[in-house]
Design a protein around this motif. Sequence first.
Motif, PDB file in Angstrom:
ATOM      1  N   GLU A   1      55.250  37.635  38.007  1.00 39.35           N
ATOM      2  CA  GLU A   1      56.187  36.892  38.859  1.00 39.35           C
ATOM      3  C   GLU A   1      55.607  36.624  40.243  1.00 39.35           C
ATOM      4  OE1 GLU A   1      60.129  38.540  39.048  1.00 39.35           O
ATOM      5  OE2 GLU A   1      60.102  38.995  36.910  1.00 39.35           O
ATOM      6  N   GLN A   2      54.906  37.588  40.795  1.00 35.65           N
ATOM      7  CA  GLN A   2      54.404  37.468  42.165  1.00 35.65           C
ATOM      8  C   GLN A   2      53.208  36.528  42.279  1.00 35.65           C
ATOM      9  OE1 GLN A   2      53.758  41.244  44.099  1.00 35.65           O
ATOM     10  NE2 GLN A   2      52.671  40.312  45.812  1.00 35.65           N
ATOM     11  N   PHE A   3      52.271  36.560  41.327  1.00 34.09           N
ATOM     12  CA  PHE A   3      51.033  35.788  41.456  1.00 34.09           C
ATOM     13  C   PHE A   3      50.955  34.566  40.543  1.00 34.09           C
ATOM     14  CE2 PHE A   3      50.001  39.899  43.269  1.00 34.09           C
ATOM     15  CZ  PHE A   3      49.425  39.499  44.468  1.00 34.09           C
ATOM     16  N   LYS A   4      51.796  34.483  39.523  1.00 35.63           N
ATOM     17  CA  LYS A   4      51.917  33.312  38.655  1.00 35.63           C
ATOM     18  C   LYS A   4      50.597  32.916  37.965  1.00 35.63           C
ATOM     19  CE  LYS A   4      55.617  31.576  41.622  1.00 35.63           C
ATOM     20  NZ  LYS A   4      56.348  32.764  41.485  1.00 35.63           N
ATOM     21  N   PRO A   5      50.215  33.645  36.927  1.00 42.44           N
ATOM     22  CA  PRO A   5      48.987  33.320  36.194  1.00 42.44           C
ATOM     23  C   PRO A   5      49.040  31.913  35.593  1.00 42.44           C
ATOM     24  CG  PRO A   5      49.856  35.440  35.495  1.00 42.44           C
ATOM     25  CD  PRO A   5      50.876  34.827  36.387  1.00 42.44           C
ATOM     26  N   LEU A   6      47.901  31.225  35.642  1.00 44.33           N
ATOM     27  CA  LEU A   6      47.783  29.898  35.063  1.00 44.33           C
ATOM     28  C   LEU A   6      47.574  30.016  33.559  1.00 44.33           C
ATOM     29  CD1 LEU A   6      45.295  28.267  37.609  1.00 44.33           C
ATOM     30  CD2 LEU A   6      47.801  28.210  37.648  1.00 44.33           C
ATOM     31  N   THR A   7      48.033  29.009  32.855  1.00 46.44           N
ATOM     32  CA  THR A   7      47.811  28.937  31.413  1.00 46.44           C
ATOM     33  C   THR A   7      46.513  28.185  31.167  1.00 46.44           C
ATOM     34  OG1 THR A   7      50.187  28.896  31.047  1.00 46.44           O
ATOM     35  CG2 THR A   7      48.808  28.166  29.231  1.00 46.44           C
ATOM     36  N   LYS A   8      45.707  28.696  30.262  1.00 44.35           N
ATOM     37  CA  LYS A   8      44.448  28.050  29.904  1.00 44.35           C
ATOM     38  C   LYS A   8      44.752  26.687  29.276  1.00 44.35           C
ATOM     39  CE  LYS A   8      40.366  28.879  27.087  1.00 44.35           C
ATOM     40  NZ  LYS A   8      39.641  29.873  26.293  1.00 44.35           N
ATOM     41  N   ALA A   9      44.070  25.654  29.736  1.00 48.09           N
ATOM     42  CA  ALA A   9      44.301  24.285  29.257  1.00 48.09           C
ATOM     43  C   ALA A   9      44.200  24.205  27.740  1.00 48.09           C
ATOM     44  CB  ALA A   9      43.301  23.333  29.899  1.00 48.09           C
ATOM     45  N   GLY A  10      45.170  23.533  27.135  1.00 46.27           N
ATOM     46  CA  GLY A  10      45.164  23.341  25.698  1.00 46.27           C
ATOM     47  C   GLY A  10      45.673  24.525  24.903  1.00 46.27           C
ATOM     48  N   THR A  11      46.163  25.569  25.600  1.00 45.40           N
ATOM     49  CA  THR A  11      46.675  26.761  24.915  1.00 45.40           C
ATOM     50  C   THR A  11      47.973  27.195  25.581  1.00 45.40           C
ATOM     51  OG1 THR A  11      45.704  28.490  26.307  1.00 45.40           O
ATOM     52  CG2 THR A  11      44.279  27.538  24.610  1.00 45.40           C
ATOM     53  N   ASP A  12      48.564  28.230  25.043  1.00 45.82           N
ATOM     54  CA  ASP A  12      49.709  28.860  25.702  1.00 45.82           C
ATOM     55  C   ASP A  12      49.335  30.270  26.171  1.00 45.82           C
ATOM     56  OD1 ASP A  12      49.531  30.018  23.214  1.00 45.82           O
ATOM     57  OD2 ASP A  12      51.656  29.865  22.748  1.00 45.82           O
ATOM     58  N   HIS A  13      48.033  30.510  26.380  1.00 51.98           N
ATOM     59  CA  HIS A  13      47.503  31.816  26.782  1.00 51.98           C
ATOM     60  C   HIS A  13      47.112  31.817  28.253  1.00 51.98           C
ATOM     61  CE1 HIS A  13      47.346  32.875  22.568  1.00 51.98           C
ATOM     62  NE2 HIS A  13      46.668  31.774  22.331  1.00 51.98           N
ATOM     63  N   ILE A  14      47.233  32.971  28.883  1.00 53.51           N
ATOM     64  CA  ILE A  14      46.809  33.095  30.282  1.00 53.51           C
ATOM     65  C   ILE A  14      45.409  33.694  30.409  1.00 53.51           C
ATOM     66  CG2 ILE A  14      49.181  33.263  31.136  1.00 53.51           C
ATOM     67  CD1 ILE A  14      48.614  36.304  31.576  1.00 53.51           C
ATOM     68  N   ALA A  15      44.839  34.154  29.306  1.00 54.43           N
ATOM     69  CA  ALA A  15      43.531  34.807  29.340  1.00 54.43           C
ATOM     70  C   ALA A  15      42.401  33.785  29.260  1.00 54.43           C
ATOM     71  CB  ALA A  15      43.406  35.787  28.187  1.00 54.43           C
ATOM     72  N   PHE A  16      41.390  33.992  30.084  1.00 57.16           N
ATOM     73  CA  PHE A  16      40.185  33.171  30.068  1.00 57.16           C
ATOM     74  C   PHE A  16      39.043  34.020  29.532  1.00 57.16           C
ATOM     75  CE2 PHE A  16      42.992  31.121  32.998  1.00 57.16           C
ATOM     76  CZ  PHE A  16      42.770  29.769  32.789  1.00 57.16           C
ATOM     77  N   ASP A  17      38.234  33.413  28.686  1.00 60.30           N
ATOM     78  CA  ASP A  17      37.159  34.104  27.990  1.00 60.30           C
ATOM     79  C   ASP A  17      36.015  34.445  28.936  1.00 60.30           C
ATOM     80  OD1 ASP A  17      35.998  34.826  25.271  1.00 60.30           O
ATOM     81  OD2 ASP A  17      34.432  33.538  26.100  1.00 60.30           O
ATOM     82  N   THR A  18      35.368  35.560  28.657  1.00 60.62           N
ATOM     83  CA  THR A  18      34.269  36.023  29.508  1.00 60.62           C
ATOM     84  C   THR A  18      33.004  35.181  29.361  1.00 60.62           C
ATOM     85  OG1 THR A  18      33.540  37.620  27.853  1.00 60.62           O
ATOM     86  CG2 THR A  18      35.130  38.391  29.480  1.00 60.62           C
ATOM     87  N   HIS A  19      32.933  34.340  28.333  1.00 67.17           N
ATOM     88  CA  HIS A  19      31.747  33.509  28.134  1.00 67.17           C
ATOM     89  C   HIS A  19      32.081  32.014  28.134  1.00 67.17           C
ATOM     90  CE1 HIS A  19      29.406  37.079  27.319  1.00 67.17           C
ATOM     91  NE2 HIS A  19      30.322  37.460  26.453  1.00 67.17           N
ATOM     92  N   ASP A  20      32.991  31.607  27.272  1.00 69.35           N
ATOM     93  CA  ASP A  20      33.282  30.181  27.117  1.00 69.35           C
ATOM     94  C   ASP A  20      33.889  29.536  28.359  1.00 69.35           C
ATOM     95  OD1 ASP A  20      32.343  30.381  24.532  1.00 69.35           O
ATOM     96  OD2 ASP A  20      34.348  30.599  23.649  1.00 69.35           O
ATOM     97  N   ASP A  21      34.605  30.293  29.170  1.00 67.32           N
ATOM     98  CA  ASP A  21      35.292  29.737  30.336  1.00 67.32           C
ATOM     99  C   ASP A  21      34.567  29.997  31.649  1.00 67.32           C
ATOM    100  OD1 ASP A  21      37.454  28.780  28.744  1.00 67.32           O
ATOM    101  OD2 ASP A  21      38.251  30.823  28.677  1.00 67.32           O
ATOM    102  N   ILE A  22      33.319  30.416  31.583  1.00 69.01           N
ATOM    103  CA  ILE A  22      32.595  30.821  32.793  1.00 69.01           C
ATOM    104  C   ILE A  22      32.457  29.690  33.806  1.00 69.01           C
ATOM    105  CG2 ILE A  22      30.233  30.426  31.972  1.00 69.01           C
ATOM    106  CD1 ILE A  22      31.439  33.513  33.898  1.00 69.01           C
ATOM    107  N   ASP A  23      32.247  28.453  33.363  1.00 72.14           N
ATOM    108  CA  ASP A  23      32.117  27.335  34.308  1.00 72.14           C
ATOM    109  C   ASP A  23      33.418  27.124  35.077  1.00 72.14           C
ATOM    110  OD1 ASP A  23      29.463  26.873  33.623  1.00 72.14           O
ATOM    111  OD2 ASP A  23      29.977  25.413  32.074  1.00 72.14           O
ATOM    112  N   PHE A  24      34.544  27.207  34.380  1.00 72.31           N
ATOM    113  CA  PHE A  24      35.846  27.089  35.040  1.00 72.31           C
ATOM    114  C   PHE A  24      36.044  28.231  36.036  1.00 72.31           C
ATOM    115  CE2 PHE A  24      40.297  28.519  35.118  1.00 72.31           C
ATOM    116  CZ  PHE A  24      40.880  27.415  35.724  1.00 72.31           C
ATOM    117  N   LEU A  25      35.741  29.442  35.628  1.00 71.56           N
ATOM    118  CA  LEU A  25      35.943  30.599  36.487  1.00 71.56           C
ATOM    119  C   LEU A  25      35.098  30.536  37.751  1.00 71.56           C
ATOM    120  CD1 LEU A  25      36.065  33.312  33.703  1.00 71.56           C
ATOM    121  CD2 LEU A  25      37.977  32.627  35.172  1.00 71.56           C
TER     122      LEU A  25
END
Length: 87
Positions: free
Chosen positions: A13-37
Amino acid sequence: MTFIQLDYDTWFEQFKPLTKAGTDHIAFDTHDDIDFLRKQPNSKIWTLIDCPGYNTAVIVNGYWRINRLEYYVTELAHDEADEYNIE
């Protein structure tokens, strides 16, 4: 520096995690999403850390590589001078 302990619902509630584009998940992968991160400010990145000695995992603020499981990016920034522990 202040140590701040939050439960998951309060953190969500306080920090409002973003949803990963194209999914309904808030988790970003340690490898595939590295450019975004890499494009995100460190003050909006959180890391789920495995704590094998305690048989648990916790979310901590910042970009960590040791024992990382996944990352989260939030809409609102945390204070980088503080240390957060989310369980």
